[in-house]
Structure formats: C-alpha cells, structure tokens
Design a protein around this motif. Structure first.
Motif, PDB file in Angstrom:
ATOM      1  N   TRP A  54      51.961  82.365   6.264  1.00 34.88           N
ATOM      2  CA  TRP A  54      51.463  81.305   5.404  1.00 34.88           C
ATOM      3  C   TRP A  54      49.930  81.303   5.424  1.00 34.88           C
ATOM      4  CZ3 TRP A  54      50.876  75.658   7.106  1.00 34.88           C
ATOM      5  CH2 TRP A  54      50.366  74.910   6.045  1.00 34.88           C
ATOM      6  N   GLY A  55      49.348  81.556   4.254  1.00 38.46           N
ATOM      7  CA  GLY A  55      47.895  81.507   4.150  1.00 38.46           C
ATOM      8  C   GLY A  55      47.180  82.733   4.678  1.00 38.46           C
ATOM      9  N   VAL A  56      47.945  83.780   4.972  1.00 37.91           N
ATOM     10  CA  VAL A  56      47.319  84.986   5.509  1.00 37.91           C
ATOM     11  C   VAL A  56      47.119  85.990   4.373  1.00 37.91           C
ATOM     12  CG1 VAL A  56      47.632  86.861   7.143  1.00 37.91           C
ATOM     13  CG2 VAL A  56      48.385  84.570   7.737  1.00 37.91           C
ATOM     14  N   ASP A  57      45.999  86.706   4.360  1.00 34.47           N
ATOM     15  CA  ASP A  57      45.715  87.591   3.232  1.00 34.47           C
ATOM     16  C   ASP A  57      46.630  88.815   3.244  1.00 34.47           C
ATOM     17  OD1 ASP A  57      44.549  89.833   4.667  1.00 34.47           O
ATOM     18  OD2 ASP A  57      42.794  88.577   4.985  1.00 34.47           O
ATOM     19  N   VAL A  58      46.633  89.555   2.139  1.00 38.91           N
ATOM     20  CA  VAL A  58      47.620  90.637   1.991  1.00 38.91           C
ATOM     21  C   VAL A  58      47.554  91.653   3.112  1.00 38.91           C
ATOM     22  CG1 VAL A  58      48.343  90.673  -0.409  1.00 38.91           C
ATOM     23  CG2 VAL A  58      46.054  91.459   0.195  1.00 38.91           C
ATOM     24  N   GLY A  59      46.345  92.041   3.460  1.00 31.68           N
ATOM     25  CA  GLY A  59      46.211  93.051   4.506  1.00 31.68           C
ATOM     26  C   GLY A  59      46.760  92.540   5.830  1.00 31.68           C
ATOM     27  N   ALA A  60      46.347  91.342   6.200  1.00 32.73           N
ATOM     28  CA  ALA A  60      46.778  90.796   7.483  1.00 32.73           C
ATOM     29  C   ALA A  60      48.264  90.460   7.480  1.00 32.73           C
ATOM     30  CB  ALA A  60      45.957  89.553   7.817  1.00 32.73           C
ATOM     31  N   SER A  61      48.803  90.029   6.329  1.00 30.56           N
ATOM     32  CA  SER A  61      50.246  89.763   6.255  1.00 30.56           C
ATOM     33  C   SER A  61      51.016  91.005   6.606  1.00 30.56           C
ATOM     34  CB  SER A  61      50.690  89.374   4.849  1.00 30.56           C
ATOM     35  OG  SER A  61      50.042  88.258   4.431  1.00 30.56           O
ATOM     36  N   ALA A  62      50.616  92.111   5.980  1.00 31.58           N
ATOM     37  CA  ALA A  62      51.313  93.370   6.236  1.00 31.58           C
ATOM     38  C   ALA A  62      51.241  93.684   7.714  1.00 31.58           C
ATOM     39  CB  ALA A  62      50.690  94.486   5.410  1.00 31.58           C
ATOM     40  N   PHE A  63      50.082  93.426   8.317  1.00 30.44           N
ATOM     41  CA  PHE A  63      49.915  93.729   9.733  1.00 30.44           C
ATOM     42  C   PHE A  63      50.822  92.851  10.593  1.00 30.44           C
ATOM     43  CE2 PHE A  63      47.754  93.002  13.805  1.00 30.44           C
ATOM     44  CZ  PHE A  63      47.799  94.296  14.281  1.00 30.44           C
ATOM     45  N   ILE A  64      50.851  91.544  10.261  1.00 28.40           N
ATOM     46  CA  ILE A  64      51.690  90.630  11.042  1.00 28.40           C
ATOM     47  C   ILE A  64      53.154  91.016  10.917  1.00 28.40           C
ATOM     48  CG2 ILE A  64      52.569  88.266  11.107  1.00 28.40           C
ATOM     49  CD1 ILE A  64      49.779  87.263  10.684  1.00 28.40           C
ATOM     50  N   ARG A  65      53.581  91.309   9.697  1.00 25.55           N
ATOM     51  CA  ARG A  65      54.982  91.695   9.503  1.00 25.55           C
ATOM     52  C   ARG A  65      55.302  92.954  10.292  1.00 25.55           C
ATOM     53  NH1 ARG A  65      54.792  90.708   3.062  1.00 25.55           N
ATOM     54  NH2 ARG A  65      54.590  88.444   3.220  1.00 25.55           N
ATOM     55  N   GLN A  66      54.378  93.905  10.240  1.00 31.68           N
ATOM     56  CA  GLN A  66      54.620  95.149  10.962  1.00 31.68           C
ATOM     57  C   GLN A  66      54.727  94.870  12.465  1.00 31.68           C
ATOM     58  OE1 GLN A  66      54.906  98.385   9.403  1.00 31.68           O
ATOM     59  NE2 GLN A  66      55.872  98.612  11.403  1.00 31.68           N
ATOM     60  N   THR A  67      53.852  93.980  12.967  1.00 28.97           N
ATOM     61  CA  THR A  67      53.899  93.674  14.401  1.00 28.97           C
ATOM     62  C   THR A  67      55.224  93.035  14.774  1.00 28.97           C
ATOM     63  OG1 THR A  67      51.590  93.129  14.073  1.00 28.97           O
ATOM     64  CG2 THR A  67      52.480  92.741  16.253  1.00 28.97           C
ATOM     65  N   ILE A  68      55.721  92.150  13.898  1.00 34.13           N
ATOM     66  CA  ILE A  68      57.005  91.497  14.170  1.00 34.13           C
ATOM     67  C   ILE A  68      58.122  92.532  14.187  1.00 34.13           C
ATOM     68  CG2 ILE A  68      58.714  89.895  13.225  1.00 34.13           C
ATOM     69  CD1 ILE A  68      56.395  88.157  12.279  1.00 34.13           C
ATOM     70  N   VAL A  69      58.073  93.448  13.208  1.00 33.88           N
ATOM     71  CA  VAL A  69      59.095  94.505  13.163  1.00 33.88           C
ATOM     72  C   VAL A  69      59.014  95.352  14.441  1.00 33.88           C
ATOM     73  CG1 VAL A  69      59.791  96.616  11.994  1.00 33.88           C
ATOM     74  CG2 VAL A  69      59.218  94.594  10.662  1.00 33.88           C
ATOM     75  N   ASP A  70      57.807  95.735  14.820  1.00 33.65           N
ATOM     76  CA  ASP A  70      57.664  96.564  16.024  1.00 33.65           C
ATOM     77  C   ASP A  70      58.195  95.837  17.261  1.00 33.65           C
ATOM     78  OD1 ASP A  70      56.515  98.370  14.390  1.00 33.65           O
ATOM     79  OD2 ASP A  70      54.443  97.991  15.020  1.00 33.65           O
ATOM     80  N   LEU A  71      57.890  94.543  17.342  1.00 36.74           N
ATOM     81  CA  LEU A  71      58.362  93.761  18.485  1.00 36.74           C
ATOM     82  C   LEU A  71      59.889  93.777  18.548  1.00 36.74           C
ATOM     83  CD1 LEU A  71      57.189  91.664  20.662  1.00 36.74           C
ATOM     84  CD2 LEU A  71      58.095  89.935  19.125  1.00 36.74           C
ATOM     85  N   SER A  72      60.511  93.623  17.391  1.00 34.19           N
ATOM     86  CA  SER A  72      61.975  93.595  17.390  1.00 34.19           C
ATOM     87  C   SER A  72      62.537  94.979  17.725  1.00 34.19           C
ATOM     88  CB  SER A  72      62.495  93.097  16.052  1.00 34.19           C
ATOM     89  OG  SER A  72      62.807  94.174  15.207  1.00 34.19           O
ATOM     90  N   ARG A  73      61.912  95.995  17.201  1.00 35.18           N
ATOM     91  CA  ARG A  73      62.434  97.337  17.475  1.00 35.18           C
ATOM     92  C   ARG A  73      62.242  97.712  18.941  1.00 35.18           C
ATOM     93  NH1 ARG A  73      64.547  95.601  13.646  1.00 35.18           N
ATOM     94  NH2 ARG A  73      64.441  96.498  11.567  1.00 35.18           N
ATOM     95  N   ALA A  74      61.326  97.014  19.606  1.00 40.32           N
ATOM     96  CA  ALA A  74      61.165  97.244  21.039  1.00 40.32           C
ATOM     97  C   ALA A  74      62.187  96.436  21.831  1.00 40.32           C
ATOM     98  CB  ALA A  74      59.749  96.880  21.472  1.00 40.32           C
ATOM     99  N   GLY A  75      63.044  95.698  21.124  1.00 41.19           N
ATOM    100  CA  GLY A  75      64.141  95.044  21.829  1.00 41.19           C
ATOM    101  C   GLY A  75      64.184  93.529  21.735  1.00 41.19           C
ATOM    102  N   ALA A  76      63.144  92.901  21.176  1.00 40.87           N
ATOM    103  CA  ALA A  76      63.147  91.439  21.125  1.00 40.87           C
ATOM    104  C   ALA A  76      64.018  90.948  19.973  1.00 40.87           C
ATOM    105  CB  ALA A  76      61.725  90.922  20.946  1.00 40.87           C
TER     106      ALA A  76
END
Ligand SMILES: Nc1ncnc2c1ncn2[C@@H]1O[C@H](COP(=O)(O)OP(=O)(O)OP(=O)(O)O)[C@@H](O)[C@H]1O
Ligand SMILES: [Mg+2]
Lengths: 515, 349
Positions: free
Chosen positions: A427-449
């Motif tokens: 919410w309120g995060v720019d396109v570049g940073a959104s992509a980064f946040i989403r990627q971090t969330i995906v990576d976190l889950s793929r690491a087992g969370a």
C-alpha cells in the motif's frame, strides 16, 4: 486565460534532504493532472505546499493568476482548494459528521450535514455511516470519509494524495466517474498514485518527479506504463520470479471454527472461519475492506485474544489465547495496515521502532536497550530495502508513506519469521519497491515460511499467492488454487453474490456498510 | 519547543505575580526580590531550599514514570502520608529504639506503604478498568483522615498536652543533619539516586521503553504485545514507592514526629514539577528547585511583608495554568467558527 494553479521554482528542504528542488508546473481549469514519482520523490511535500500545510523555502504559487502568499489550509479552502492527505487528518474520538463539521469554515447544521454525507457517499459508491466514530473505521473507510469531505464543498482544485490505495475496485470506478464529472465542470484535479493503469485511465497530463526534481512530463493516455515507470525509476524494473511452492507436510497456521462477535455493532462478526497455511506457500485473503479482515487479523496477530485456545494454532501450539509477543516467540511476524501509530510509533526514531518487535534479536540486553545494536539493525533494514531516510535516528513520522511501509515490512522480514502475516504489503509503495517487496515475500516463503497476505488488490494476490481465500461478511470461502481460478470467480465471491441471494437481488457491490 | 513552554510559563508567572503584588499595594520589584532572591541569600536558606526540593523531585520522578505511559496517579499526597505513617509507626513502636536497623526498616515500611496505597487503584484499573485519576485522589482523602485519626486517638503522645501529635521519634529513627545549625540531612542522597534510577529506567531500560510506547501509541503497544496492565502497575507502584519514601524522609527528617500537617502539599505540587520538567529526570530536578523556591518565597513574604499565605498556592496554580496554556498554543491553533442559526446544531460543535 490563467492556469488554475501555477507553481514556479518551488524549493523545500528538510534536514538532510531536498524534498522539492526547483519544481515548476501549471494546471489548467478542468485538467486532471497526475504527479508521479518513487517513494520519497517529494510528491506529498509538494501537495502540502500547494495546500498550505507546509511552506516552501522559496518559489511562487499562483492561483487563477493571483499570487498566493503565506497561506494555510484554511485560506486554501477559502480559495477553493481541497486536499485528501495520504495520512489522514481525522479526529479519532468523534464521529464522521463531527469530523467533517470541524473542517467546515462556516455555519453547519449537524443533522442535515449528516443526511448530506449519507446521500453523497451513497451516490459516489463510497457508503459511510455519518454517525460512526472514526476510531472504529478501517483505513479504507477513513479514506472514504476524507474524499466525501472534499466533495461536499465543490472545490476548484482538488488534490488527491494516493486516494485509491485502499478503495475497493467498484469504489474506484465510481470515484473516477465523479472526478471526470467534476473536471468537466471546470474543477482541476491533482492526482497522485503509484497505480499506473489508473493514471493512464484518468489523467490528461503527468509530471514526473525524481529526488525532488521534475524529470519529465507525459500524456499518460499516449504513453505505456512501462515508459512511465522508467521515467519514474530511471532504470529498468526488476522482474518477478515466482517458483512453484513446496508446501510443508504440516500446516504452520491452523484456524478451526473460529467464530467471534464483533466488539461493537459496526464491526463484523466472524462466522465459523477455518483455513490453514503451510510452510513454503503464500495464501492470499481477498475481500472488500470492512468484511471482517480487521477482526480476523487482530485475532491472528494476538492484538485480540480468544477464549478457545486451539481455535488458532501456530506450528501446532494452541495460540488463540496468547498475546502478540507470546505468538512472536512461536515465530510470528506481522505487518499491519496502519503503519503510523500501530506498526510504528510516529514520534519515535527508526532505531527505537526496531525495538518494538525486534527486542528478541539482540537489540535488548540485560533489560537495557542496546542503542548500537538497534541502530545497526535499523541501518540494515534501511540499506536492504532502500528506505529513503536520513538514518536510524530520523523519526518514523518524517518518512514518506511508502518508505515507512518499506521499513516496517523490512523489519518484520528481518526477524526471519516462520509465519508472516501481511496486511496490504505494498500500500503506497512505488512500482519498483512493490516488486522488490513482493519478491522478498516470495523468497521468504520459498525458504520455508508460511505467509498469509491480506490485500484488496487482486493483481497483487494473483501475482504472488499460491492459494486464495475470500472473506465476505465475516465468512471465509474454501481455498481456491490460483492456477485454476480467475479474477471473475474471486470478484464474485468478494461481493458475496454466490453466497447470499439478497445481495444478488440488490445488485450493489457495497457490502462494506453494515447497519 | 518542549523546552520553551516551561520557560515561557515561568516568565508569564513572574509578570502576573508582579501585577498581583502591585494590586496588593506592594512595589513589584522589591517584592519579587523578597520572594525569589532573599530566601537564597543565606546558608540556612540554601539548606531549606534543597530540603524542600528533595521530596518534590523524588515524588515527581516516581510520578513521571507513570505519566509517560498515560497512567495518571494524582494521589501522591496520600501515598506520601501513608509512607510517613508506616515509617513513624516502626520508629515509635519498634522494640529496640536504639537499633541501627531502625532507619532501614522505616525506609522499607514507608516505601511499602506508599506502594500498597498505590496498588489499590492499580488493581482496580487493571482488573476493572476504573479511572485511576478518581481513585488515587479519593484514596488521598482516606489517608489524610486516617492520619488525623491516629494523631488524635491511638497514637497521640500522652505527654503532649493534648496536642494532636505523636511522641518524638527516637534518635536512631532520625536522619542526622549535616550540621546541627541547618536541617538539610542525608536523605537528599535518596533523591539523587532516584533521579539517576529514573533516568536509567526511562532512557535506557526496555521496561521504560515499553512504557513510553504505551503512552505515545497505545495501538503500537498492543501490536507489539506489551501488556497494558504492566504499564498500569509499574506506573502506579513507581509513584507510590517514591511518595512513600518521601513521606518517610519527612517524618525521619525535619518533622521527627507525626502531626496532621506533615505535608505542605508536596504530593500535589510534585505533579506540577513532573510536567514542568517535561517528565525528564534532569528537567524534574530544575522543576523541583523552582517549586521549592515558590514554597520558600511564599513563607518569606508572608513573614516579612505580611502577604497572605495562600500566595504559594496561587503561584503554583498560575505556573501550571501557563504551562498547560503554552503547551496548548504550541500544539494547537484556535479557530472561531460562526455558529449556525439553528442552535441545536451546536450541541456537539
Ligand atoms: N516532516 C519531515 N521531516 C523531515 N523529512 C521529511 C519530512 N517530510 C518529508 N520528509 C522527507 O522528504 C522527502 C519527500 O517526502 P514525500 O513525503 O514528499 O515523498 P512522496 O513522494 O510523497 O513519497 P511516497 O510515495 O512514499 O508517499 C522524503 O525523503 C522524506 O523523508
Ligand atoms: Mg506521499
């Protein structure tokens, strides 16, 4: 003819940053003008200067050709300028109608004002009950109050700072109709959003800011969103990699037959909610704001507890009766939708705000807060998530909206949770940073969370989630697998049309108003 | 800005005070001199100044711990009284009146009684969500009346010509003055330690951090899972302990016995001290010195110029008023709205 609003060479410095650097722009009567830019580019600052909520260090402002000097929000409103802030400016302890009355500069009659609010808000597809207390409203509902407050006064210039970040898709459609109509009547509109498709749909012209400077102008309707994004970010957008999920055998989060009465009669009762989230997968909770998400999330995070302890299990441990920090011991981390005042203490520094949830990660020793460790922790988040801030010692409230969001998401992810709850992650995060946040969330889950994402943005949910739940009027649907469902099915479930007949008969999508 | 308000308030208090003196027929400048400078002109004056500042600072430190978390203990006067009663009780009735343990025992009794008196509103607030402002205030009246009962009844000194007061405490139950000519005694070191502890607690400790989150953003405290009731308990007990110790130090210091007038309002004045000091340990030291000077100056001009004794209270009131007003005008701006013709629209305006 004079432009409705003209800015010449506006400069504004804050300690350590130049928020606006020699900004000039002109907006014609009836024009819908987008201001685009990354988080911290200086958009909100510029809007506050136009509205008089902040003063420029140098530069001139003209309204209809007349210079505007030493103004404040009250004089701006007298000139016909209205603004919806990114962080709302509502009084928590009084009702909606009293809030709106307080910002009126002239006489008001409360009952008729309430009637007007009810009528106008329904007409614009943003239903609000004028007699509700503001502190009971969700963020989305507060946003509606702010917008209705401005529309009540038929402004000449309307400033909207990220108005749609928490509105339902239906409300956005209605809002756009309203804005177009206002523009046709000669009202100029300044529109800030990180959602480029909206900008392309609505706006005639766009000014792009980067690091406080104007870096270009564009006609959004004739420009692709990729080009717009490139003008904002100045480089190529990162690409998302979502690998297939590897769900764990046992669920990390289990919710079984959770039923709760709302705390007041405006809240939503949760009815027999059951679902689970496994390690290694991302589950999305879709729904129109005000359908029980707030209640559910408070119960999951531990901000509210429940008498039947095994209604919620975290890694098998009954947790419904545990407080938030006791659940955090079980590996929970949580990003709430309100970043100021809930996810962070506004007047505290960033390093102090890391201690809020990271006190088990070495920032507290022998009962004393370790400032060096906390500062290092904060600096790590600032660095990794590219938070634009002066350093760990800047206060949370001095950050731009998107940057504080990045900081809170970063803090919770840095805790290396086993279970991450996220409400409105970008919410309120720019396109570049959104992509980064989403990627971090995906990576976190793929690491087992295990990750549960609550969002109103279907695009976001479809991009990262493996399974989807839909919440409507306090009921949660059975899980849908992302690969085999589509936006239509989810959209229908969100409005409850497949769930109840009378909703279908009324044909309206506004299930958010419970009365 | 936060520092500006107390300074502005103090200056405005001086101005209004001058007008006050003038209206009572006294030349303002000499009167101000008599009020604020003369009391500090002698060694005895300085000793009295610190002696009176000490309980004010001590209590304010304890109260500020709670105030920072929005826990409003305004019953320090009662906790002070209970501390003095319990400490004197030990001093009067301990079997061995020459024991070196007497003072430490009185210290523990005073602190314990103050905390116990504050524990009642803490329990009621944490368990039943009663308003601690009302409960602490009401408990003050109970404490004052209890003291009055004791000194008029069971504890009255049989050899005291029927005065409502207890017998004098034995020497071992008293803080010996630094110098027999002056009243200042080593209990002032307790205050020094309290100031340092308060600073350590609020500025460095995790517990103090949690309390400040509770005060600044209650929703963030709930988000982090900090127990709300913990803030209530710590806030009230800290104030109670400090006030109880101050009561003990008064009884074992300048008073030496119990009588109905053991406190010139220290418990209430300390609330003002905490706010003038911006709830900060070192600010409170300055605030306590200022407040103590008001007490001294009031007594002074009462004796030398025959001004009314209510003057001290009036000055305290004016100071608090201006402090709150200065804060208000720093954080808010007043705007007048023309009332609607239909008057019942105004009921919530
Ligand atoms: N009150 C303040 N004190 C210090 N710095 C500030 C203050 N307000 C804004 N800034 C800084 O000014 C810069 C611009 O902030 P601004 O809020 O205008 O960004 P924005 O473009 O609206 O970003 P976002 O998209 O995240 O809302 C940021 O670096 C921010 O940290
Ligand atoms: Mg902004």
């Amino acid at each position: 003819m004079h432009p409705r609003l003209e800015l010449r060479n506006i400069c504004k410095r804050y300690p350590g940053v130049v928020a606006n650097d020699d900004v000039s722009l002109a907006i014609q009567p009836g024009e819908i003008h987008a201001v685009l830019g990354e988080n911290g580019a200086g958009k909100s600052t510029l809007m506050k200067i136009i509205y008089g909520a902040a003063q420029a260090d140098s530069g001139e402002i003209f309204c209809d050709g007349n210079p505007v000097a030493a103004h404040n929000p009250a004089t701006s409103r007298a000139l016909g300028i209205e603004m919806v802030y990114q962080h709302f400016a509502l009084f928590e302890s009084v009702s909606v109608v009293e809030n709106i009355a307080l910002s009126a500069s002239s006489a008001f009659h409360l009952p008729s004002l309430a009637e007007k609010i009810r009528e106008l808000s329904l007409r614009y597809g943003m239903p609000i009950d004028p007699h509700r207390q503001v502190h009971d409203l969700s963020v989305g509902e507060r946003q509606r109050v702010e917008i209705v407050r401005c529309l009540l006064r038929t402004p000449k210039l309307l400033i909207l700072d990220e108005p749609t970040s928490v509105l339902t898709p239906q409300a956005v459609v209605k809002l756009f109709e309203t804005l177009r109509q206002l523009a046709a009547e000669g009202c100029s509109i300044v529109y800030i959003s990180h959602k480029l498709d909206e900008v392309q749909e609505l706006c005639d012209t766009a000014t792009v800011l980067r690091n406080g400077k104007v870096t270009g102008t564009a006609r959004p309707k004739e420009t692709t969103s990729l080009e717009l994004a490139r003008m904002m970010v100045g480089s190529k957008l990162p690409e998302m990699h979502v690998s297939p999920p590897v769900p764990s055998e046992k669920p990390v989060l289990e919710v079984t037959n959770l039923s709760v009465k709302a705390r007041d009669h405006f809240g939503v009762d949760l009815k027999d909610v059951s679902f689970d989230v496994r390690g290694g997968e991302i589950v999305g909770l879709a729904g129109v704001s005000g359908n029980g998400q707030a209640e559910l999330i408070a119960l999951l995070s531990g901000e509210r507890t429940h008498g039947r302890s095994d209604a919620i299990r975290i890694s098998g441990t009954p947790a419904a009766g545990l407080r938030a920090d006791e659940r955090r011991k079980l590996g929970l981390a949580f990003v709430p939708e309100e970043r100021l005042g809930r996810g962070a203490v506004p007047s505290h520094t960033l390093w102090e705000n890391t201690v809020l949830t990271a006190h088990r990660s070495g920032t507290v020793r022998n009962g004393l807060v370790d400032r060096r460790k906390a500062s290092a922790f904060a600096a790590g988040i600032i660095d990794r998530f590219k938070v634009k801030a002066n350093g760990p010692a800047s206060t949370a409230q001095s950050l731009s909206g998107g940057n504080l969001q990045k900081f809170i998401v970063g803090r919770e992810i840095a805790l290396q949770p086993k279970l991450l709850l996220v409400s409105q992650p970008t919410w309120g995060v720019d396109v570049g940073a959104s992509a980064f946040i989403r990627q971090t969330i995906v990576d976190l889950s793929r690491a087992g969370a295990a990750v549960l994402v609550v969002s109103e943005e279907l695009d976001e949910l479809f991009e990262i989630c493996d399974r989807l739940l839909v919440i409507c009027q306090g009921r949660v649907s059975p899980p849908l697998v992302r690969k085999t469902t589509d936006r239509e099915e989810v959209g229908l479930l969100m409005t409850g049309r497949t769930m109840s007949k009378d909703q279908m008969a009324s044909g309206s999508g506004d299930v958010a108003l419970q009365d | 800005m936060r520092v500006a308000a107390p300074v502005v308030a103090s200056l405005l208090t001086l101005i209004v005070g001058s007008i006050f003196f003038a209206s009572l027929g006294h030349d303002p400048l000499p009167t101000l001199y008599a009020f604020f400078i003369e009391p500090l002109n002698s060694l005895n004056g300085l000793s009295e100044w610190l002696l009176k500042a000490s309980p004010l600072i001590l209590i304010a430190c304890g109260l500020a711990v709670g105030f920072r978390a929005n826990v409003w203990n305004i019953g320090a006067e009662g906790q002070f009284t209970m501390g003095a009663i319990a400490a004197s009780g030990v001093g009067l009735f301990w079997p061995n009146p020459d024991s070196v343990l007497l003072l430490p025992l009185m210290f523990i009794a005073g602190m314990g009684a103050g905390m116990a008196w504050a524990a009642i509103p803490a329990f009621l607030r944490a368990r039943m969500n009663t308003n601690e402002i009302l409960v602490t205030l009401m408990m003050t009246y109970i404490a004052t009346l209890f003291l009055s009962y004791l000194v008029h009844g069971p504890w009255r000194d049989p050899a005291g010509f029927n005065y409502p007061q207890t017998a004098l405490l034995p020497t071992a139950a008293l803080f010996a003055s630094f110098d027999p000519a002056y009243r200042l005694n080593p209990s002032i070191f307790i205050t020094v330690v309290a100031v340092l502890l308060m600073w350590l607690f609020t500025d460095r400790s995790f517990l103090g951090y949690k309390m400040s989150v509770s005060g600044a953003a209650p929703l963030a405290a709930r988000y982090a899972g900090f127990r709300e009731s913990a803030a209530v308990w710590i806030g009230l007990l800290a104030g109670g302990a400090a006030a109880g110790i101050a009561g003990m130090a008064e009884a074992a210091g300048p008073l030496g016995q119990l009588s109905p007038q053991i406190s010139p309002g220290y418990g209430f004045a300390a609330i003002i001290v905490a706010f003038i000091g911006r709830l900060n340990a070192f600010g409170i030291v300055l605030g306590g010195l200022l407040m103590s000077l008001l007490f001294l100056g009031g007594e002074g001009v009462q004796m030398t110029l025959g001004l009314p004794s209510a003057l001290t209270r009036i000055f305290q009131g004016i100071l608090l008023f201006f402090l709150l007003a200065a804060d208000f005008f720093i954080f808010y701006r007043i705007r007048l709205i023309r009332p609607a013709r239909d008057t019942h629209a105004l009921e919530t305006a």
